[in-house]
Design an enzyme around this catalytic site. Structure first.
Site, PDB file in Angstrom:
ATOM      1  N   GLY A 135       0.818  -1.210   0.000  1.00 18.14           N
ATOM      2  CA  GLY A 135       0.000   0.000   0.000  1.00 18.14           C
ATOM      3  C   GLY A 135       0.846   1.251   0.000  1.00 18.14           C
ATOM      4  N   ARG A 136       2.072   1.109   0.451  1.00 18.33           N
ATOM      5  CA  ARG A 136       2.965   2.275   0.435  1.00 18.33           C
ATOM      6  C   ARG A 136       4.408   1.846   0.225  1.00 18.33           C
ATOM      7  NH1 ARG A 136       3.690   4.287   6.503  1.00 18.33           N
ATOM      8  NH2 ARG A 136       3.325   2.317   7.573  1.00 18.33           N
ATOM      9  N   ASP A 150      -2.841   6.799   2.536  1.00 19.53           N
ATOM     10  CA  ASP A 150      -2.230   7.750   1.606  1.00 19.53           C
ATOM     11  C   ASP A 150      -0.934   7.276   0.942  1.00 19.53           C
ATOM     12  OD1 ASP A 150      -0.557   7.778   3.770  1.00 19.53           O
ATOM     13  OD2 ASP A 150      -1.073   9.812   4.419  1.00 19.53           O
ATOM     14  N   GLY A 151      -0.432   6.113   1.352  1.00 22.87           N
ATOM     15  CA  GLY A 151       0.793   5.613   0.733  1.00 22.87           C
ATOM     16  C   GLY A 151       2.061   6.269   1.257  1.00 22.87           C
ATOM     17  N   ASP A 161       0.919 -11.139   6.584  1.00 24.67           N
ATOM     18  CA  ASP A 161       1.447 -10.261   5.529  1.00 24.67           C
ATOM     19  C   ASP A 161       2.746  -9.600   5.987  1.00 24.67           C
ATOM     20  OD1 ASP A 161      -0.693  -9.077   7.226  1.00 24.67           O
ATOM     21  OD2 ASP A 161       0.058  -7.204   6.401  1.00 24.67           O
ATOM     22  N   ASP A 214       9.010  -5.252   8.040  1.00 22.40           N
ATOM     23  CA  ASP A 214       7.978  -4.308   8.450  1.00 22.40           C
ATOM     24  C   ASP A 214       8.128  -3.880   9.902  1.00 22.40           C
ATOM     25  OD1 ASP A 214       6.953  -4.108   5.983  1.00 22.40           O
ATOM     26  OD2 ASP A 214       4.947  -4.836   6.459  1.00 22.40           O
TER      27      ASP A 214
HETATM   28  P1  AMP Z   1       1.027  -2.835   8.210  1.00 17.03           P
HETATM   29  O1  AMP Z   1       0.101  -2.932   9.377  1.00 17.03           O
HETATM   30  O2  AMP Z   1       1.914  -1.606   8.220  1.00 17.03           O
HETATM   31  O3  AMP Z   1       1.807  -4.079   7.956  1.00 17.03           O
HETATM   32  O4  AMP Z   1       0.111  -2.615   6.934  1.00 17.03           O
HETATM   33  C1  AMP Z   1      -0.948  -3.424   6.565  1.00 17.03           C
HETATM   34  C2  AMP Z   1      -1.395  -3.043   5.184  1.00 17.03           C
HETATM   35  O5  AMP Z   1      -1.750  -1.667   5.140  1.00 17.03           O
HETATM   36  C3  AMP Z   1      -0.364  -3.255   4.086  1.00 17.03           C
HETATM   37  O6  AMP Z   1      -1.041  -3.641   2.932  1.00 17.03           O
HETATM   38  C4  AMP Z   1       0.237  -1.873   3.945  1.00 17.03           C
HETATM   39  O7  AMP Z   1       0.810  -1.680   2.685  1.00 17.03           O
HETATM   40  C5  AMP Z   1      -0.969  -0.990   4.160  1.00 17.03           C
HETATM   41  N1  AMP Z   1      -0.621   0.348   4.655  1.00 17.03           N
HETATM   42  C6  AMP Z   1      -0.117   0.661   5.870  1.00 17.03           C
HETATM   43  N2  AMP Z   1       0.076   1.987   5.964  1.00 17.03           N
HETATM   44  C7  AMP Z   1      -0.299   2.531   4.804  1.00 17.03           C
HETATM   45  C8  AMP Z   1      -0.351   3.866   4.265  1.00 17.03           C
HETATM   46  N3  AMP Z   1       0.020   4.924   4.966  1.00 17.03           N
HETATM   47  N4  AMP Z   1      -0.812   4.014   3.008  1.00 17.03           N
HETATM   48  C9  AMP Z   1      -1.211   2.964   2.285  1.00 17.03           C
HETATM   49  N5  AMP Z   1      -1.203   1.719   2.711  1.00 17.03           N
HETATM   50  C10 AMP Z   1      -0.751   1.482   3.954  1.00 17.03           C
HETATM   51 MG    MG Z   2       3.000  -4.729   6.656  1.00 17.19          MG
END
Ligand code: AMP
Ligand code: MG
Length: 524
Positions: free
Chosen positions: A105-106, A137-138, A272, A282
């Site tokens: 997502g980012r 927002d990525g 993930d 991550d």
């Molecule tokens: P995480 O909890 O950081 O491992 O993220 C879980 C999911 O949310 C993954 O698909 C990430 O790419 C997405 N994600 C986390 N933060 C953002 C962000 N600010 N913008 C877009 N996608 C995000």
């Molecule tokens: Mg992640």
């Protein structure tokens, strides 16, 4: 920038045919093509030269880390000639529930390079929207980018399998975040980190195909992964896929043992966030044990059930491997061999864990012995708040012939409240020390080198939660010197660094309940 680009993932695996950067479900594809967002005013804050060397980035000013080219490429301002950046599709179980499609997502993959016969993928984190950005927002904020950059490198130097971090770049853009998810949003500085690893494929990349019953592409991805990253697997057909699960389980096991050894708590072990290569990946609301506590998690989002607490990491690793086994089952169509692998994971974890703890105690046993001594120690460390890092490091100063008073003196610095070391607590420590002395007597194979070998597994310096926060607070004011200081310190975590003794200290009281030091959310 003259890098030896050698893409495979986006060449050999199916692409999403749609080129637009709209948020969507992507089927029968492993990635979508995306272009990083151009930052307003990029500024390099820190780079790990060593990681640059791995990639073959020259040291010269003109082409190296300090160059304009470097800043442009690794901030997302310029796409490397000959590259074709992309975001990966993956799914995952989040906090135990299937969450469907997630994806990068980012994170935007710049591509792969081969240098000195080693393949490296480069990935920008925080470089803008992708088809997988869902509601977000990525982007990434400076505080979480500092945490990722410093911790990746600190973990590497501790000997923990991990993704690396090449660079930390301010974007010059503001990012809106509700840091503690309590309705208080504020603008923060945006940043981009360039992560580096042989591959960023996660359990979730396989899960998404399985969830969609897309066996054809699942098999393609497994075959691809084996071909490049599990080259010792020589079998074919079902055997090949069984060996694959077995190898992933072994690598995951090794990673978890190392986490437990150094007191690292990942914080969000969703499937993930599990690298198929067994790398720590991550860095979000992670934390380091200060007081030794199996029940501790830094992640406030997980406060309720504490699913991802320190003591539960091996259990969750096994649970995540079970999810991967369910995926591999589609290719094997036989449960028994997969079950056997999961059962061995549990058994091997137990033995390997005891061996690792033996090493921390300066005992050479490699047959899973001294279990009582170890479980008793774990109980003791919970009796009164005891700093994990200081306890084990200073234990190396205790000699077999020492008296209890000598022992108590040696480890005194590890206790947050020395005055609690009275009554039954004191008696219990006396009992434990007596047990430890017997164990040392029975196992003298380390001899004179016991202290040195203990010091190789018990780090002197780790990235304590408050230390990362000090670097963040200074950086927020434009002072990046603490980042560099901690980066240098943590390059040699097992060495005595007398001039840096200030970092071999318990967490200060101001940091006990401070946001960022002991409490972190997924907001990053
Ligand atoms: P995480 O909890 O950081 O491992 O993220 C879980 C999911 O949310 C993954 O698909 C990430 O790419 C997405 N994600 C986390 N933060 C953002 C962000 N600010 N913008 C877009 N996608 C995000
Ligand atoms: Mg992640």
């Amino acid at each position: 920038m003259n890098l030896n680009l050698a893409d495979t993932f986006n060449i050999e695996l199916p692409a999403d045919p749609m080129q637009t950067n709209s948020r969507r479900q992507v089927h029968e594809a492993a990635f979508s093509t995306v272009t990083p967002r151009v930052p307003t005013q990029p500024k390099l804050i820190h780079a790990a030269e060593e990681v640059g060397e791995l990639l073959g980035i020259p040291k010269s000013i003109r082409e190296g880390i300090q160059s304009k080219d470097f800043l442009e490429v690794f901030s997302g301002a310029k796409v490397l000639e000959g590259s074709n950046p992309y975001a990966m599709v993956y799914g995952g179980h989040q906090f135990g529930n299937w969450a469907g499609q997630l994806g990068d997502g980012r994170a935007i993959n710049l591509g792969e390079v081969v240098h000195n016969n080693q393949r490296w993928a480069m990935q920008l984190k925080g470089a803008g929207e992708t088809p997988y950005s869902r509601m977000a927002d990525g982007l990434a904020v400076l505080r979480s980018s500092i945490r990722e950059h410093l911790c990746s490198e600190a973990m590497y130097h501790l000997g923990v399998p991990t993704t690396r971090s090449l660079s930390l770049i301010l974007t010059g853009d503001e990012v809106l975040r509700d840091m503690m998810y309590d309705g208080n949003s504020a603008y923060e500085k945006g940043a981009v980190v360039c992560r580096v690893a042989p591959s960023f494929v996660r359990f979730g990349n396989f899960q998404i195909f399985a969830a969609r019953q897309d066996k054809k592409n699942l098999q393609k991805l497994v075959d691809y992964t084996i071909k490049y990253f599990f080259t010792d697997i020589k079998s074919e057909g079902k055997e090949k896929y069984i060996s694959f699960l077995e190898s992933v389980a072994k690598r995951t096991l090794k990673m978890i043992i190392e986490w437990q050894r150094v007191g690292f708590v990942h914080g969000v072990m969703n499937t993930d966030n599990m690298s198929i290569l067994g790398l720590t990946i991550d860095y979000g609301p992670y934390g380091w044990l200060e007081g030794y506590d199996h029940g501790w998690t830094p992640n406030t989002t997980d406060r309720g059930t504490k699913r991802y607490r320190f003591g539960n990491q091996p259990v969750i690793a096994a649970w995540n491997l079970l999810q991967l086994a369910n995926v591999i089952y589609l290719l094997v169509e036989e449960a028994k061999p997969l079950e056997t692998i999961l059962e061995s994971f549990q058994k091997e974890y137990k033995v390997d864990y005891l061996n690792m703890m033996n090493q921390k105690l300066g005992l050479s046993s490699n047959d899973g012995s001294n279990e009582k001594l170890i479980t008793e120690l774990e109980r003791m460390l919970h009796l009164t708040e005891t700093d994990m890092t200081i306890f084990f490091r200073n234990l190396a100063n205790v000699k077999q012939e020492d008296s209890f008073v000598d022992f108590a003196k040696a480890i005194e610095k590890a206790f947050y409240k020395k005055e609690e070391l009275v009554g039954t607590t004191l008696k219990e420590w006396q009992k434990w020390f007596a047990m430890y002395q017997v164990a040392l007597k029975n196992d003298s194979s380390f001899g004179e080198s016991r202290k040195a070998s203990m010091n190789q597994v018990n780090p002197k310096y780790v990235l304590r939660n408050y230390m990362a926060q000090l670097a963040i607070d200074a950086a927020d004011k434009g002072d990046y010197s603490v980042i560099e200081e901690l980066y240098q310190l943590l390059k040699s975590p097992y060495d005595e660094q007398p001039e840096k003794e200030q970092w071999f200290a318990k967490r200060p009281e101001w940091a006990r309940h401070k946001v960022g030091c002991s409490m972190l959310s997924c907001s990053s």
